[in-house]
Design an enzyme around this catalytic site. Structure first.
Site, PDB file in Angstrom:
ATOM      1  CE  LYS A  74      -5.295  -0.180   1.618  1.00 38.73           C
ATOM      2  NZ  LYS A  74      -6.054  -1.490   1.927  1.00 38.73           N
ATOM      3  CG  HIS A  90       0.021  -1.684   1.194  1.00 38.77           C
ATOM      4  ND1 HIS A  90      -0.310  -0.229   1.548  1.00 38.77           N
ATOM      5  CD2 HIS A  90      -1.115  -2.487   1.283  1.00 38.77           C
ATOM      6  CE1 HIS A  90      -0.716  -0.393   2.615  1.00 38.77           C
ATOM      7  NE2 HIS A  90      -1.928  -1.527   3.073  1.00 38.77           N
ATOM      8  CD  GLN A 123      -4.463  -3.319   8.197  1.00 41.77           C
ATOM      9  OE1 GLN A 123      -4.663  -1.933   9.424  1.00 41.77           O
ATOM     10  NE2 GLN A 123      -3.527  -4.020   8.410  1.00 41.77           N
TER      11      GLN A 123
END
Ligand code: IMP
Length: 427
Positions: free
Chosen positions: A16, A41, A223
């Site tokens: 992501k 991230h 998540q």
């Protein structure tokens, strides 16, 4: 006007960070909405390689306002450290804002996360031990201390006294460890408050105003859907909702204002921590994927469990999130494999099922039914146009689209921003 939610579609770690970093180039606001510093991230850009745990991945663009939404639990020590590290590397963080409604992770949450895991013995959940579960439990129990409380020292003391008396009873009487000192915790959190005060504010108005100005707002998920406490593999889940719906609750943005929901899928599956994963491999293919994909936890360094793409789970994830499109990441990790498998159904007690069971005991009995596809066995990391991908790679991607009924917008074939194939516009 447009708002796009970027959502982890599997068990987290789908990439992501890279997708947000790409889309943030045109964003007015990027807002994190769930989880805490359990997330990691990874972003690779002209400033270098970063592993962000709390700060939204839009922070590298000067026009993007970054918000940590009310749905995130914040460890102030981790956040201050992250801000300092970004500043040291030349990244401006004056556009970072924190919702005054976000709950704080307190020292007893971290202690209790570890103690609770140890008390579960063989049934441990494999949490990141960052205090996430205990912090969300206190939020629900209305014992939480919020970032807004840091701005009012009297209120902070009052809230802390109330909660710490109770937590110290649990620490000393249940777990037989030393109590925490009210003075020490209070003084520490007063210092955090002074440091973070310029960033703390009412943030729902900022989102509303950005949308009214016609700016792009990105909701940054953390998540993945299968770790959702309601729809994931409960109790082997996290404690806040990583779903698109969680994006509304964790930011104060109405569902009617979200225009696109982008599901981020890895080209295979990984999971870190305990709990069922029907397509998990425990052979040399799993080792090969782990090594080629550097599949080790960003936050904890734990080796990730690796396996084939699970289209049953992916369909479920698409349905409960309402994905309008998908990003498929790490296609390049599969470059050397002669054959690929996709799980298209489960065998359960002699029957075939095509849905993702809600009960983990049932899911644990499910055996994957695979469809095999030929591998492309040629490098893809340098490719920039969809048509230039090997036909077998396109066949694999087309099959994922078909099985999930979700059109693919983006394909990632490496960590760098430019290692991306734009197959179809998101908006
Ligand atoms: P917690 O969120 O630390 O309570 O951990 C609960 C479960 O979620 C464990 O299995 C963790 O490994 C998993 N988990 C939490 N955050 C992440 C993440 O960012 N990526 C992948 N798994 C995660």
């Amino acid at each position: 006007m447009p708002a796009i939610a970027v959502i982890g579609a599997q068990w987290g770690d789908e990439g992501k960070g890279k997708v947000i970093d790409l889309l943030a180039e045109k964003a007015g606001v990027v807002v994190r909405f769930s989880g805490g510093d359990n997330a990691g991230h990874t972003v690779v850009n002209p400033y270098g390689e970063f592993r962000l745990h709390l700060v939204p991945c839009g922070i590298f663009y000067p026009q993007a306002v970054c918000i940590i939404g009310n749905g995130v639990v914040i460890n102030p020590a981790v956040l201050i450290d992250e801000i300092d590290q970004l500043n040291q590397r030349g990244v401006d963080t004056t556009r970072l804002f924190i919702s005054d409604r976000a709950n704080l992770i307190m020292p007893y949450h971290i202690l209790l996360d570890g103690l609770e895991e140890e008390s579960r013995a063989g049934k441990a959940l494999g949490t990141t031990r960052k205090g996430i579960g205990p912090a969300f439990a206190d939020k629900a129990a209305r014992l939480g201390i919020r970032t807004g409380d840091l701005l009012d020292k009297e209120r902070l003391l009052e809230r802390l006294r109330l909660t710490l008396d109770y937590k110290n009873i649990i620490l000393t009487k249940v777990y037989e460890v030393s109590p925490l000192s009210l003075d020490e915790v209070y003084n520490q959190y007063c210092q955090y408050g002074e440091r973070l005060a310029p960033h703390i504010r009412e943030t729902t108005i900022m989102l509303e105003e950005a949308l009214n100005r016609g700016e792009l707002v990105l909701l940054e998920g953390a998540q993945g859907a299968l770790l959702d406490p309601d729809f994931g593999t409960y109790p082997y889940t996290t404690s806040s909702s990583p779903l698109a719906g969680g994006g509304c609750l964790g930011t104060g943005l109405s569902p009617t204002r979200i225009n696109r929901i982008l599901g981020v899928f890895k080209a295979y599956c990984t999971r870190v921590g305990a709990g069922p994963m029907p397509t998990e491999l425990k052979d040399e293919t799993s080792d090969l994927i782990r090594e080629r994909g550097h599949e080790y936890g960003t936050t904890t360094g734990r080796p990730r469990r690796c396996g084939w793409f699970d289209a049953v789970a992916a369909r479920f994830s698409t349905r409960i999130n309402g994905f309008t499109g998908a990003a498929i990441t790490r296609i390049d990790v599969l470059d050397t494999l002669p054959r690929l498998k996709i799980c298209v159904g489960y065998k359960l007690d002699g029957h075939t099922i095509d849905y993702f069971p809600g009960n983990v005991a049932t899911l644990e009995r499910c055996q994957p039914i695979y469809e095999e596809l030929p591998g492309w066995q040629t490098p893809t990391s340098h490719i920039r146009q969809y048509e230039q991908l090997p036909p077998k790679a396109r066949q694999y991607i087309a099959r994922l689209e078909e099985l999930t009924s979700c059109p693919v917008n983006l394909i990632s074939i490496g960590k760098a921003r430019e290692q991306t194939i734009h197959k179809m516009p998101i908006l």
